[in-house]
Scaffold this motif. Structure first.
Motif, PDB file in Angstrom:
ATOM      1  N   TRP A  95       4.452  45.856 -12.123  1.00  0.00           N
ATOM      2  CA  TRP A  95       5.245  45.900 -10.901  1.00  0.00           C
ATOM      3  C   TRP A  95       4.632  46.883  -9.905  1.00  0.00           C
ATOM      4  CZ3 TRP A  95       7.890  49.975  -8.636  1.00  0.00           C
ATOM      5  CH2 TRP A  95       8.733  49.638  -7.582  1.00  0.00           C
ATOM      6  N   TYR A  96       4.282  48.068 -10.374  1.00  0.00           N
ATOM      7  CA  TYR A  96       3.715  49.103  -9.510  1.00  0.00           C
ATOM      8  C   TYR A  96       2.397  48.648  -8.888  1.00  0.00           C
ATOM      9  CZ  TYR A  96       1.747  53.521  -7.967  1.00  0.00           C
ATOM     10  OH  TYR A  96       1.181  54.515  -7.222  1.00  0.00           O
ATOM     11  N   SER A  97       1.557  47.995  -9.677  1.00  0.00           N
ATOM     12  CA  SER A  97       0.271  47.544  -9.143  1.00  0.00           C
ATOM     13  C   SER A  97       0.468  46.513  -8.033  1.00  0.00           C
ATOM     14  CB  SER A  97      -0.620  46.987 -10.256  1.00  0.00           C
ATOM     15  OG  SER A  97      -0.118  45.760 -10.727  1.00  0.00           O
ATOM     16  N   TRP A  98       1.449  45.627  -8.181  1.00  0.00           N
ATOM     17  CA  TRP A  98       1.690  44.639  -7.128  1.00  0.00           C
ATOM     18  C   TRP A  98       2.284  45.275  -5.884  1.00  0.00           C
ATOM     19  CZ3 TRP A  98      -0.646  40.507  -6.152  1.00  0.00           C
ATOM     20  CH2 TRP A  98      -1.173  39.731  -7.178  1.00  0.00           C
ATOM     21  N   ILE A  99       3.106  46.296  -6.036  1.00  0.00           N
ATOM     22  CA  ILE A  99       3.645  47.000  -4.864  1.00  0.00           C
ATOM     23  C   ILE A  99       2.501  47.626  -4.068  1.00  0.00           C
ATOM     24  CG2 ILE A  99       5.034  48.987  -4.135  1.00  0.00           C
ATOM     25  CD1 ILE A  99       6.659  46.506  -4.935  1.00  0.00           C
ATOM     26  N   VAL A 100       1.563  48.259  -4.763  1.00  0.00           N
ATOM     27  CA  VAL A 100       0.415  48.872  -4.095  1.00  0.00           C
ATOM     28  C   VAL A 100      -0.463  47.804  -3.453  1.00  0.00           C
ATOM     29  CG1 VAL A 100      -1.704  50.197  -4.483  1.00  0.00           C
ATOM     30  CG2 VAL A 100       0.434  50.932  -5.534  1.00  0.00           C
ATOM     31  N   VAL A 101      -0.727  46.720  -4.177  1.00  0.00           N
ATOM     32  CA  VAL A 101      -1.586  45.653  -3.651  1.00  0.00           C
ATOM     33  C   VAL A 101      -0.966  45.012  -2.416  1.00  0.00           C
ATOM     34  CG1 VAL A 101      -2.443  43.323  -4.158  1.00  0.00           C
ATOM     35  CG2 VAL A 101      -2.800  45.161  -5.791  1.00  0.00           C
ATOM     36  N   ILE A 102       0.325  44.729  -2.454  1.00  0.00           N
ATOM     37  CA  ILE A 102       0.980  44.085  -1.313  1.00  0.00           C
ATOM     38  C   ILE A 102       0.919  44.988  -0.083  1.00  0.00           C
ATOM     39  CG2 ILE A 102       3.229  43.369  -0.408  1.00  0.00           C
ATOM     40  CD1 ILE A 102       3.785  42.223  -3.209  1.00  0.00           C
ATOM     41  N   ALA A 103       1.164  46.281  -0.262  1.00  0.00           N
ATOM     42  CA  ALA A 103       1.093  47.201   0.876  1.00  0.00           C
ATOM     43  C   ALA A 103      -0.337  47.274   1.425  1.00  0.00           C
ATOM     44  CB  ALA A 103       1.574  48.586   0.453  1.00  0.00           C
ATOM     45  N   PHE A 104      -1.317  47.354   0.545  1.00  0.00           N
ATOM     46  CA  PHE A 104      -2.710  47.423   0.988  1.00  0.00           C
ATOM     47  C   PHE A 104      -3.120  46.144   1.703  1.00  0.00           C
ATOM     48  CE2 PHE A 104      -7.279  46.812   0.301  1.00  0.00           C
ATOM     49  CZ  PHE A 104      -7.756  47.952   0.950  1.00  0.00           C
ATOM     50  N   GLU A 105      -2.728  45.005   1.165  1.00  0.00           N
ATOM     51  CA  GLU A 105      -3.063  43.723   1.791  1.00  0.00           C
ATOM     52  C   GLU A 105      -2.402  43.598   3.158  1.00  0.00           C
ATOM     53  OE1 GLU A 105      -5.109  41.201   0.865  1.00  0.00           O
ATOM     54  OE2 GLU A 105      -5.765  42.324  -0.878  1.00  0.00           O
ATOM     55  N   ALA A 106      -1.179  44.082   3.304  1.00  0.00           N
ATOM     56  CA  ALA A 106      -0.501  44.011   4.605  1.00  0.00           C
ATOM     57  C   ALA A 106      -1.215  44.886   5.631  1.00  0.00           C
ATOM     58  CB  ALA A 106       0.961  44.435   4.466  1.00  0.00           C
ATOM     59  N   VAL A 107      -1.637  46.072   5.222  1.00  0.00           N
ATOM     60  CA  VAL A 107      -2.363  46.952   6.139  1.00  0.00           C
ATOM     61  C   VAL A 107      -3.708  46.331   6.510  1.00  0.00           C
ATOM     62  CG1 VAL A 107      -3.508  49.199   6.336  1.00  0.00           C
ATOM     63  CG2 VAL A 107      -1.201  49.050   5.399  1.00  0.00           C
ATOM     64  N   ALA A 108      -4.422  45.777   5.528  1.00  0.00           N
ATOM     65  CA  ALA A 108      -5.715  45.149   5.793  1.00  0.00           C
ATOM     66  C   ALA A 108      -5.548  43.933   6.698  1.00  0.00           C
ATOM     67  CB  ALA A 108      -6.383  44.745   4.481  1.00  0.00           C
ATOM     68  N   ALA A 109      -4.545  43.110   6.443  1.00  0.00           N
ATOM     69  CA  ALA A 109      -4.292  41.949   7.292  1.00  0.00           C
ATOM     70  C   ALA A 109      -3.880  42.400   8.692  1.00  0.00           C
ATOM     71  CB  ALA A 109      -3.219  41.064   6.675  1.00  0.00           C
ATOM     72  N   GLY A 110      -3.130  43.492   8.779  1.00  0.00           N
ATOM     73  CA  GLY A 110      -2.770  44.040  10.087  1.00  0.00           C
ATOM     74  C   GLY A 110      -3.996  44.466  10.877  1.00  0.00           C
ATOM     75  N   GLU A 111      -4.972  45.042  10.189  1.00  0.00           N
ATOM     76  CA  GLU A 111      -6.232  45.421  10.849  1.00  0.00           C
ATOM     77  C   GLU A 111      -6.965  44.190  11.363  1.00  0.00           C
ATOM     78  OE1 GLU A 111      -7.711  48.413  11.489  1.00  0.00           O
ATOM     79  OE2 GLU A 111      -5.905  49.435  10.791  1.00  0.00           O
ATOM     80  N   ILE A 112      -6.986  43.137  10.574  1.00  0.00           N
ATOM     81  CA  ILE A 112      -7.671  41.911  10.985  1.00  0.00           C
ATOM     82  C   ILE A 112      -6.962  41.280  12.176  1.00  0.00           C
ATOM     83  CG2 ILE A 112      -8.233  39.555  10.282  1.00  0.00           C
ATOM     84  CD1 ILE A 112      -8.695  40.698   7.438  1.00  0.00           C
ATOM     85  N   VAL A 113      -5.624  41.164  12.108  1.00  0.00           N
ATOM     86  CA  VAL A 113      -4.861  40.548  13.197  1.00  0.00           C
ATOM     87  C   VAL A 113      -4.962  41.393  14.463  1.00  0.00           C
ATOM     88  CG1 VAL A 113      -2.530  39.898  13.945  1.00  0.00           C
ATOM     89  CG2 VAL A 113      -3.320  39.309  11.648  1.00  0.00           C
ATOM     90  N   ALA A 114      -5.046  42.719  14.318  1.00  0.00           N
ATOM     91  CA  ALA A 114      -5.146  43.599  15.481  1.00  0.00           C
ATOM     92  C   ALA A 114      -6.439  43.369  16.259  1.00  0.00           C
ATOM     93  CB  ALA A 114      -5.043  45.056  15.053  1.00  0.00           C
TER      94      ALA A 114
END
Length: 148
Positions: A95-114
């Motif tokens: 569970w913890y690993s997916w919470i970290v991965v989802i947050a990291f992926e959202a930040v990375a995707a935010g950088e791409i969309v920006a």
């Protein structure tokens, strides 16, 4: 309390695209640039070695899933083999690993969309997290279609 039977609502095409998207992810594109720039071609070799290890681990998990299909597979297999403490620990670490991965992926995707639109990535990441949450709260078939 009556248990509802499990049903297969995802098709092979859903699973294939979910696997490809989960493997590649936005973090690979954002994180690999600086690594390749600093390490050069050795970074490609390390990615290949890591990929082989992940493929082997996924094959092993697939074998366990076929041998002992259970709804709580990731935490249930260690519980059966080593006891309750192992299942509990594995479940929370998963569970913890997916919470970290989802947050990291959202930040990375935010950088791409920006880079596409003139919006700060700090505003895009929460919107993407909300989209992920809404996709996960829908029916399994609808989630599969969204992921596809």
């Amino acid at each position: 309390m009556s248990e509802t039977p499990l049903r297969r609502a995802l098709q092979a095409r859903h699973l294939t695209m979910i696997a490809i998207g989960g493997t590649i992810g936005a973090g690979l594109f954002v994180g690999s640039g600086p690594v390749i720039a600093s390490a050069g071609p050795a970074a490609i070799l390390s990615y290949v070695a890591g990929g082989v290890i992940v493929i082997l681990a996924m094959r092993m998990i697939g074998e366990m899933a076929v041998l002992q299909p259970t709804p709580g597979g990731i935490a249930d297999w260690p519980r059966r083999a080593l006891g309750g403490w192992a299942g509990f620990t594995t479940g929370w670490l998963y569970w913890y690993s997916w919470i970290v991965v989802i947050a990291f992926e959202a930040v990375a995707a935010g950088e791409i969309v920006a880079t596409w639109i003139d919006v700060p990535s700090g505003f895009v990441a929460p919107v993407l997290l909300l989209g992920i949450l809404l996709a996960n709260l829908t029916h399994v078939r609808a989630f599969g279609e969204m992921e596809y």
